[in-house]
Design a protein around this motif. Structure first.
Motif, PDB file in Angstrom:
ATOM      1  N   LEU A 194      -6.084  -5.746   3.984  1.00 19.22           N
ATOM      2  CA  LEU A 194      -5.714  -4.726   4.946  1.00 19.22           C
ATOM      3  C   LEU A 194      -4.231  -4.436   4.796  1.00 19.22           C
ATOM      4  CD1 LEU A 194      -7.603  -6.237   8.006  1.00 19.22           C
ATOM      5  CD2 LEU A 194      -8.330  -4.341   6.569  1.00 19.22           C
ATOM      6  N   ALA A 195      -3.899  -3.174   4.596  1.00 16.38           N
ATOM      7  CA  ALA A 195      -2.496  -2.791   4.447  1.00 16.38           C
ATOM      8  C   ALA A 195      -1.879  -2.684   5.833  1.00 16.38           C
ATOM      9  CB  ALA A 195      -2.379  -1.467   3.699  1.00 16.38           C
ATOM     10  N   ALA A 196      -1.031  -3.625   6.163  1.00 20.49           N
ATOM     11  CA  ALA A 196      -0.381  -3.622   7.465  1.00 20.49           C
ATOM     12  C   ALA A 196       0.828  -2.703   7.474  1.00 20.49           C
ATOM     13  CB  ALA A 196       0.034  -5.040   7.836  1.00 20.49           C
ATOM     14  N   CYS A 197       1.433  -2.494   6.308  1.00 23.17           N
ATOM     15  CA  CYS A 197       2.604  -1.635   6.212  1.00 23.17           C
ATOM     16  C   CYS A 197       2.773  -1.203   4.763  1.00 23.17           C
ATOM     17  CB  CYS A 197       3.845  -2.392   6.686  1.00 23.17           C
ATOM     18  SG  CYS A 197       5.372  -1.430   6.630  1.00 23.17           S
ATOM     19  N   SER A 198       3.096   0.040   4.574  1.00 21.26           N
ATOM     20  CA  SER A 198       3.353   0.571   3.241  1.00 21.26           C
ATOM     21  C   SER A 198       4.386   1.679   3.376  1.00 21.26           C
ATOM     22  CB  SER A 198       2.052   1.112   2.640  1.00 21.26           C
ATOM     23  OG  SER A 198       2.286   1.629   1.357  1.00 21.26           O
ATOM     24  N   VAL A 199       5.461   1.603   2.607  1.00 21.61           N
ATOM     25  CA  VAL A 199       6.524   2.600   2.711  1.00 21.61           C
ATOM     26  C   VAL A 199       7.256   2.700   1.378  1.00 21.61           C
ATOM     27  CG1 VAL A 199       8.297   1.020   3.584  1.00 21.61           C
ATOM     28  CG2 VAL A 199       8.388   3.431   4.210  1.00 21.61           C
ATOM     29  N   SER A 236      -9.705 -12.351   4.605  1.00 20.91           N
ATOM     30  CA  SER A 236      -9.993 -13.723   5.040  1.00 20.91           C
ATOM     31  C   SER A 236      -9.001 -14.203   6.090  1.00 20.91           C
ATOM     32  CB  SER A 236      -9.964 -14.669   3.836  1.00 20.91           C
ATOM     33  OG  SER A 236      -8.651 -14.745   3.317  1.00 20.91           O
ATOM     34  N   GLY A 237      -7.964 -13.399   6.355  1.00 25.74           N
ATOM     35  CA  GLY A 237      -7.008 -13.744   7.399  1.00 25.74           C
ATOM     36  C   GLY A 237      -5.832 -14.580   6.941  1.00 25.74           C
ATOM     37  N   SER A 238      -5.641 -14.718   5.635  1.00 27.70           N
ATOM     38  CA  SER A 238      -4.494 -15.487   5.144  1.00 27.70           C
ATOM     39  C   SER A 238      -3.197 -14.755   5.470  1.00 27.70           C
ATOM     40  CB  SER A 238      -4.624 -15.728   3.642  1.00 27.70           C
ATOM     41  OG  SER A 238      -4.552 -14.499   2.953  1.00 27.70           O
ATOM     42  N   PRO A 239      -2.058 -15.423   5.325  1.00 30.87           N
ATOM     43  CA  PRO A 239      -0.772 -14.799   5.677  1.00 30.87           C
ATOM     44  C   PRO A 239      -0.496 -13.518   4.887  1.00 30.87           C
ATOM     45  CG  PRO A 239      -0.509 -17.147   5.274  1.00 30.87           C
ATOM     46  CD  PRO A 239      -1.899 -16.785   4.862  1.00 30.87           C
ATOM     47  N   TYR A 240       0.466 -12.772   5.377  1.00 38.04           N
ATOM     48  CA  TYR A 240       0.873 -11.545   4.718  1.00 38.04           C
ATOM     49  C   TYR A 240       1.307 -11.799   3.281  1.00 38.04           C
ATOM     50  CZ  TYR A 240       1.139  -9.115   9.211  1.00 38.04           C
ATOM     51  OH  TYR A 240       0.844  -8.535  10.417  1.00 38.04           O
ATOM     52  N   THR A 241       1.046 -10.830   2.423  1.00 38.05           N
ATOM     53  CA  THR A 241       1.595 -10.837   1.077  1.00 38.05           C
ATOM     54  C   THR A 241       2.314  -9.513   0.859  1.00 38.05           C
ATOM     55  OG1 THR A 241      -0.438  -9.949   0.099  1.00 38.05           O
ATOM     56  CG2 THR A 241      -0.188 -12.353   0.122  1.00 38.05           C
ATOM     57  N   TYR A 242       3.303  -9.538  -0.001  1.00 38.97           N
ATOM     58  CA  TYR A 242       4.115  -8.366  -0.291  1.00 38.97           C
ATOM     59  C   TYR A 242       3.938  -7.961  -1.742  1.00 38.97           C
ATOM     60  CZ  TYR A 242       6.443  -9.527   4.064  1.00 38.97           C
ATOM     61  OH  TYR A 242       6.703  -9.795   5.382  1.00 38.97           O
ATOM     62  N   THR A 243       3.789  -6.670  -1.963  1.00 35.97           N
ATOM     63  CA  THR A 243       3.773  -6.098  -3.297  1.00 35.97           C
ATOM     64  C   THR A 243       4.856  -5.035  -3.328  1.00 35.97           C
ATOM     65  OG1 THR A 243       1.422  -6.540  -3.574  1.00 35.97           O
ATOM     66  CG2 THR A 243       2.387  -4.855  -5.008  1.00 35.97           C
ATOM     67  N   MET A 244       5.751  -5.161  -4.283  1.00 35.08           N
ATOM     68  CA  MET A 244       6.888  -4.251  -4.375  1.00 35.08           C
ATOM     69  C   MET A 244       6.959  -3.719  -5.802  1.00 35.08           C
ATOM     70  SD  MET A 244       9.031  -7.152  -2.611  1.00 35.08           S
ATOM     71  CE  MET A 244      10.521  -6.629  -1.856  1.00 35.08           C
ATOM     72  N   GLY A 245       7.451  -2.485  -5.933  1.00 38.70           N
ATOM     73  CA  GLY A 245       7.597  -1.929  -7.269  1.00 38.70           C
ATOM     74  C   GLY A 245       7.769  -0.434  -7.245  1.00 38.70           C
ATOM     75  N   CYS A 246       7.392   0.197  -8.349  1.00 35.48           N
ATOM     76  CA  CYS A 246       7.477   1.649  -8.501  1.00 35.48           C
ATOM     77  C   CYS A 246       6.128   2.266  -8.170  1.00 35.48           C
ATOM     78  CB  CYS A 246       7.856   1.999  -9.937  1.00 35.48           C
ATOM     79  SG  CYS A 246       9.447   1.335 -10.462  1.00 35.48           S
ATOM     80  N   TYR A 247       6.164   3.354  -7.423  1.00 27.58           N
ATOM     81  CA  TYR A 247       4.947   4.049  -6.998  1.00 27.58           C
ATOM     82  C   TYR A 247       5.086   5.536  -7.304  1.00 27.58           C
ATOM     83  CZ  TYR A 247       3.858  -0.214  -4.420  1.00 27.58           C
ATOM     84  OH  TYR A 247       3.586  -1.510  -4.075  1.00 27.58           O
ATOM     85  N   CYS A 259      10.722   3.748  -5.356  1.00 30.73           N
ATOM     86  CA  CYS A 259      10.559   2.345  -4.988  1.00 30.73           C
ATOM     87  C   CYS A 259       9.654   2.259  -3.761  1.00 30.73           C
ATOM     88  CB  CYS A 259      11.904   1.726  -4.639  1.00 30.73           C
ATOM     89  SG  CYS A 259      13.103   1.727  -5.983  1.00 30.73           S
ATOM     90  N   GLY A 260       8.899   1.183  -3.670  1.00 29.47           N
ATOM     91  CA  GLY A 260       8.039   1.004  -2.510  1.00 29.47           C
ATOM     92  C   GLY A 260       7.754  -0.456  -2.233  1.00 29.47           C
ATOM     93  N   ILE A 261       7.261  -0.683  -1.021  1.00 27.27           N
ATOM     94  CA  ILE A 261       6.860  -2.029  -0.605  1.00 27.27           C
ATOM     95  C   ILE A 261       5.595  -1.902   0.234  1.00 27.27           C
ATOM     96  CG2 ILE A 261       8.420  -1.941   1.381  1.00 27.27           C
ATOM     97  CD1 ILE A 261       8.718  -4.997   1.096  1.00 27.27           C
ATOM     98  N   GLU A 262       4.664  -2.796  -0.009  1.00 23.98           N
ATOM     99  CA  GLU A 262       3.423  -2.832   0.756  1.00 23.98           C
ATOM    100  C   GLU A 262       3.219  -4.247   1.259  1.00 23.98           C
ATOM    101  OE1 GLU A 262      -1.041  -2.760  -0.626  1.00 23.98           O
ATOM    102  OE2 GLU A 262      -0.227  -0.722  -0.601  1.00 23.98           O
ATOM    103  N   MET A 263       2.916  -4.361   2.526  1.00 28.13           N
ATOM    104  CA  MET A 263       2.641  -5.647   3.140  1.00 28.13           C
ATOM    105  C   MET A 263       1.164  -5.649   3.512  1.00 28.13           C
ATOM    106  SD  MET A 263       4.711  -7.435   6.248  1.00 28.13           S
ATOM    107  CE  MET A 263       3.959  -6.511   7.561  1.00 28.13           C
ATOM    108  N   ASN A 311      11.659  -6.901   4.868  1.00 30.78           N
ATOM    109  CA  ASN A 311      10.453  -6.672   5.650  1.00 30.78           C
ATOM    110  C   ASN A 311      10.071  -5.195   5.632  1.00 30.78           C
ATOM    111  OD1 ASN A 311       9.093  -5.893   8.268  1.00 30.78           O
ATOM    112  ND2 ASN A 311       8.998  -8.124   8.406  1.00 30.78           N
ATOM    113  N   CYS A 312       8.815  -4.911   5.418  1.00 29.36           N
ATOM    114  CA  CYS A 312       8.317  -3.536   5.354  1.00 29.36           C
ATOM    115  C   CYS A 312       8.557  -2.789   6.662  1.00 29.36           C
ATOM    116  CB  CYS A 312       6.835  -3.569   5.011  1.00 29.36           C
ATOM    117  SG  CYS A 312       6.114  -1.958   4.659  1.00 29.36           S
ATOM    118  N   TYR A 313       8.359  -3.448   7.784  1.00 30.91           N
ATOM    119  CA  TYR A 313       8.576  -2.797   9.082  1.00 30.91           C
ATOM    120  C   TYR A 313      10.046  -2.451   9.280  1.00 30.91           C
ATOM    121  CZ  TYR A 313       3.885  -4.391  10.273  1.00 30.91           C
ATOM    122  OH  TYR A 313       2.535  -4.610  10.287  1.00 30.91           O
TER     123      TYR A 313
END
Length: 148
Positions: free
Chosen positions: A102-107, A60-71, A51-55, A118-120
């Motif tokens: 830009l990947a701000a967090c990935s775990v 363009s500077g829009s708000p954070y988006t989250y992608t979650m799933g199997c990696y 399992c993983g999550i990427e923020m 939250n990814c952090y």
């Protein structure tokens, strides 16, 4: 009658039976949602996945988006291990470049339904478990002694 009941159970709960009997992880799965708590879709990973999550934040500077799933397991373990061992490089707010975001967090994590929130916060939780010797860094699973 027993056959009918068993058939209904298998039709109604195929994923629960499948993941429990095979040992495959169940993870939250969403792509580019604005809030991680909006993700309520579940998926079953393959044997070689975690399992993983990427923020991310778009260029363009829009708000954070989250992608979650199997990696894929091996790259996931390596990236997460690097994050655990190099805490100072991954303070909140530092980003790593990608094509259009830009990947701000990935775990990644190695327990069913662990890729939530939250990814952090997940990174910090895993780091604390690792420092306490309660996270198996080779599988990203919480050691059973931590659950007792």
């Amino acid at each position: 009658m027993q056959t009918l009941v068993l058939s209904l159970v298998l039709v109604a709960f195929p994923c629960a039976i499948n993941s429990a009997s095979t040992g495959l992880l169940r993870c939250y799965q969403c792509a580019n949602v604005n809030n991680a708590s909006e993700c309520n879709t579940l998926t079953t990973c393959q044997q070689d996945e975690l399992c993983g999550i990427e923020m991310s934040i778009s260029t363009s500077g829009s708000p954070y988006t989250y992608t979650m799933g199997c990696y894929r397991k091996h790259p996931c373990i390596e990236v997460t291990r690097f994050r655990m061992e190099n805490e100072q490089l991954f303070q909140q707010g530092h980003v790593v470049g990608k094509r259009n975001s830009l990947a701000a967090c990935s775990v990644c994590c190695g327990s069913s339904l662990c890729n939530t929130g939250n990814c952090y916060a997940l990174t910090n939780k895993l780091r604390e478990l690792w420092k306490a010797g309660l996270l198996d860094i080779t599988t990203l699973a919480i050691k059973t002694t931590a659950l007792q």
